[in-house]
Structure formats: structure tokens, C-alpha cells
Design an enzyme around this catalytic site. Structure first.
Site, PDB file in Angstrom:
ATOM      1  N   ASP A   1       0.927  -1.330   0.201  1.00 39.75           N
ATOM      2  CA  ASP A   1       0.012  -0.030   0.041  1.00 39.75           C
ATOM      3  C   ASP A   1       0.827   1.272   0.095  1.00 39.75           C
ATOM      4  OD1 ASP A   1      -2.411   1.533   0.347  1.00 39.75           O
ATOM      5  OD2 ASP A   1      -1.856   1.640   2.596  1.00 39.75           O
ATOM      6  N   SER A   2       0.137   2.388  -0.066  1.00 40.90           N
ATOM      7  CA  SER A   2       0.946   3.632  -0.067  1.00 40.90           C
ATOM      8  C   SER A   2       1.418   3.885   1.350  1.00 40.90           C
ATOM      9  CB  SER A   2       0.197   4.904  -0.620  1.00 40.90           C
ATOM     10  OG  SER A   2      -1.055   4.997   0.024  1.00 40.90           O
TER      11      SER A   2
ATOM     12  N   CYS B   1      -4.399  -1.389  -2.095  1.00 36.63           N
ATOM     13  CA  CYS B   1      -4.566   0.072  -2.139  1.00 36.63           C
ATOM     14  C   CYS B   1      -5.535   0.653  -3.311  1.00 36.63           C
ATOM     15  CB  CYS B   1      -3.201   0.826  -2.477  1.00 36.63           C
ATOM     16  SG  CYS B   1      -3.109   2.616  -2.918  1.00 36.63           S
TER      17      CYS B   1
ATOM     18  N   GLU C   1      -4.713   9.040   9.792  1.00 38.24           N
ATOM     19  CA  GLU C   1      -3.326   8.882  10.172  1.00 38.24           C
ATOM     20  C   GLU C   1      -2.999   9.395  11.604  1.00 38.24           C
ATOM     21  OE1 GLU C   1      -0.483   8.995   7.258  1.00 38.24           O
ATOM     22  OE2 GLU C   1      -1.559   7.361   6.134  1.00 38.24           O
TER      23      GLU C   1
ATOM     24  N   CYS D   1     -11.300   3.113  -0.386  1.00 35.59           N
ATOM     25  CA  CYS D   1      -9.713   3.691   0.153  1.00 35.59           C
ATOM     26  C   CYS D   1      -9.597   2.898   1.339  1.00 35.59           C
ATOM     27  CB  CYS D   1      -9.846   5.232   0.339  1.00 35.59           C
ATOM     28  SG  CYS D   1      -8.337   5.731   1.128  1.00 35.59           S
TER      29      CYS D   1
ATOM     30  N   HIS E   1      -7.766   3.293   3.940  1.00 33.49           N
ATOM     31  CA  HIS E   1      -8.188   3.780   5.251  1.00 33.49           C
ATOM     32  C   HIS E   1      -9.534   4.170   5.692  1.00 33.49           C
ATOM     33  CE1 HIS E   1      -4.032   5.545   4.251  1.00 33.49           C
ATOM     34  NE2 HIS E   1      -4.038   6.083   5.449  1.00 33.49           N
TER      35      HIS E   1
HETATM   36  N1  DGL Z   1      -4.065   3.698   0.282  1.00 32.62           N
HETATM   37  C1  DGL Z   1      -4.765   4.606  -0.583  1.00 32.62           C
HETATM   38  C2  DGL Z   1      -5.946   4.060  -1.045  1.00 32.62           C
HETATM   39  O1  DGL Z   1      -6.490   3.124  -0.731  1.00 32.62           O
HETATM   40  C3  DGL Z   1      -5.068   5.744   0.307  1.00 32.62           C
HETATM   41  C4  DGL Z   1      -4.135   6.738   0.634  1.00 32.62           C
HETATM   42  C5  DGL Z   1      -3.069   7.575  -0.400  1.00 32.62           C
HETATM   43  O2  DGL Z   1      -3.783   8.389  -0.970  1.00 32.62           O
HETATM   44  O3  DGL Z   1      -2.000   7.155  -0.811  1.00 32.62           O
HETATM   45  O4  DGL Z   1      -6.409   4.775  -2.112  1.00 32.62           O
END
Ligand code: DGL
Length: 275
Positions: A15-16, A78, A157, A189, A191
Site C-alpha cells: 500500500d502507499s 491500495c 493517520e 480507500c 483507510h
Molecule cells: N491507500 C490509498 C488508497 O486506498 C489511500 C492513501 C493514499 O492516497 O495514498 O487509495
């Protein structure tokens, strides 16, 4: 590599940043024998405001790194990278790569009764209209309302999931969805499942909330079984979980320990630009 070795090999999850831990958590629950190598790109988060070319480049680098860990399959945990890079990187890969969008889309299409579905996600995910395309391929009668909610990521976060500021932001972003007649909403997303209870309370019981993480773990299970690479040897305590990040390892570890069922002992930092 023998078949046995393949079965014991870990699943790569990336993931990011920390968001993909909601998917890793679901894999830990549903596939307790599977070893996991997780990479969070904490140096380059957020992906949600970046271009397709950049997200493809980042995803390629991460996949090259995960291959050095001898993973047997990769989960792009992600939504943004699944929307913008999955098609490209999957074609380049000789091991299976899955994302979170198809599983989430399938669950929503299955769940909706009035065929009106809301999707919330990052700017890049909503702009890509990937959820809409995939759901309309599954059922052309489905209509989809998308809404980018960029502030949700920093709120999670910063540990503000239950803060009144977050309630206000939910109201600002989701009022038009609430006033529409959707009966299903996708948390598009990684999060957002951490804001689930606030979103659920705001939207009301009549709206079914879909968390693609759950369906993604189910898809992974099916994939590993189909390919005869599921790990069927249980360990005494739990499977091996290894965590890598590109920056701020301590902050990542703290966050991970607040949401995962097992405490992480170490998180290693690597230079992802080298891959
Ligand atoms: N993990 C990213 C997603 O699911 C969200 C966070 C980001 O913008 O990197 O899209």
C-alpha cells in the site's frame, strides 16, 4: 522451486502507507496460515493525488522489491494503485497479482437492491471511474455516485477517527450521498474502514457499507486454493509477518500495533528507489 516451497512462500501485500493494514488484517483473519510480507510506501504517500504514470512506476518498484522476498502472490492493498496500475503490472508479472477494486465492486453489485451505489475514495480513484466501469460491466443497470474524500486519510493517520472534527468532515463530504437514494456504499480507500462506525452512523442503517478488504481476502483464498499454493501447515502461534516501509518506521509500527491482532516487533526501512 518445489510445490511445497511455493506453499510456504509469503504473500506480498503493499500500500502507499498504513491503509493496506486493513487488508493485511483481513488476510490474517481469513487465511491464518499464510505468511505475509507487507510494504508500506510511507515516504511517498499519498498516492491519491498523484498521476497514473507515477503510481505505475511506484507499483513496479514495489513489486520488484517484493519479488526479492520470494512472494508467491501479490495483493495491491491500495485502491488508488489497484485503479491505476493493476492492469499494467499484472500483465508484466508471472505470479498472480490481485487488487481490491474487483472484489469490492462484486460485493456491492451483489448487495444492492435498488442498483444505486455510492463510492468514496481518493481523488485519483474517483477520477479513474474504475469502480463504475467494473460494476457496470457486472450489471449495466447499476448507477454509481462517486465522491473523493481526501481529508479522510490524514484524519485517520492523525488518530482522529472518532474526533468531532471527523464527524464534521463526514457531514461535508457525504451529505449529498446521504440525500441521494443509494442503498450501498463502497469504502473505496484502504483507510476508510477505520472510519466505518462514523460513516455508518451518519449514513444510517438503510445503507449497506462494503469494505473491499473482506472480499479481497476471500478472493486471495480462492486464488491460492485454485493454484494449489495455499499454505496448509498451521504454525503454533501465528504465521510469519514481516513489515517494510520506505520511511518513518516507528510511526508505522505504532499505527500497525493499534489495528492488527498481533504486535509487530520490527519494521524495516528500505530505499524503494533502488528497485
Ligand atoms: N491507500 C490509498 C488508497 O486506498 C489511500 C492513501 C493514499 O492516497 O495514498 O487509495
Amino acid at each position: 522451486m518445489s510445490i511445497n516451497c511455493n506453499k510456504n512462500a509469503p504473500v506480498g501485500v503493499f500500500d502507499s502507507g498504513v491503509g493496506g493494514l486493513t487488508v493485511a488484517r483481513e488476510i490474517m483473519r481469513q487465511l491464518p496460515n499464510e505468511n505475509i510480507v507487507y510494504f508500506g510506501d510511507t515516504a511517498r504517500v499519498p498516492y491519491g493525488s498523484k498521476s497514473r504514470d507515477t503510481i505505475i512506476r511506484y507499483s513496479r518498484q514495489i513489486i520488484r522489491f517484493l519479488r526479492t522476498q520470494e512472494v508467491k502472490a501479490i495483493v495491491i492493498a491500495c485502491n488508488t494503485a489497484s485503479a491505476l496500475a493493476l492492469d499494467v503490472v499484472r500483465q508484466e508479472s508471472d505470479i498472480p497479482v490481485i487488487g481490491v477494486i474487483v472484489p469490492g465492486a462484486r460485493a456491492a453489485v451483489h448487495e444492492t437492491a435498488n442498483k444505486k451505489i455510492g463510492v468514496i475514495g481518493t481523488e485519483a480513484t474517483i477520477r479513474s471511474e474504475m469502480y463504475t466501469k467494473i460494476m457496470q460491466e457486472m450489471d449495466p443497470e447499476v448507477s454509481v455516485i462517486g465522491k473523493a474524500c481526501p481529508l479522510f486519510v490524514p484524519l485517520v493517520e492523525e488518530g482522529f477517527a472518532k474526533h468531532r472534527i471527523t464527524e464534521e468532515v463526514i457531514d461535508i463530504y457525504l451529505r449529498s450521498m446521504k440525500e441521494s437514494d443509494i442503498d450501498t456504499m463502497i469504502l473505496g480507500c484502504t483507510h476508510y474502514p477505520l472510519l466505518r462506525s462514523g460513516i455508518r452512523t451518519y449514513m444510517g442503517e438503510q445503507v449497506h457499507i462494503v469494505n473491499p478488504a473482506y472480499e479481497t481476502a476471500m478472493d486471495l483464498k480462492e486464488l491460492l486454493l485454485d493454484r494449489h499454493i495455499a499454505n496448509d501447515v498451521p504454525r503454533e502461534d501465528h504465521a510469519a509477518y514481516t513489515f517494510y516501509v520506505s520511511d518513518a518506521a516507528d510511526k508505522f509500527k505504532q499505527f500497525a500495533n493499534s489495528i492488527l491482532p498481533y504486535d509487530i516487533e520490527t519494521t524495516k526501512q528500505i530505499n524503494i528507489e533502488e528497485y
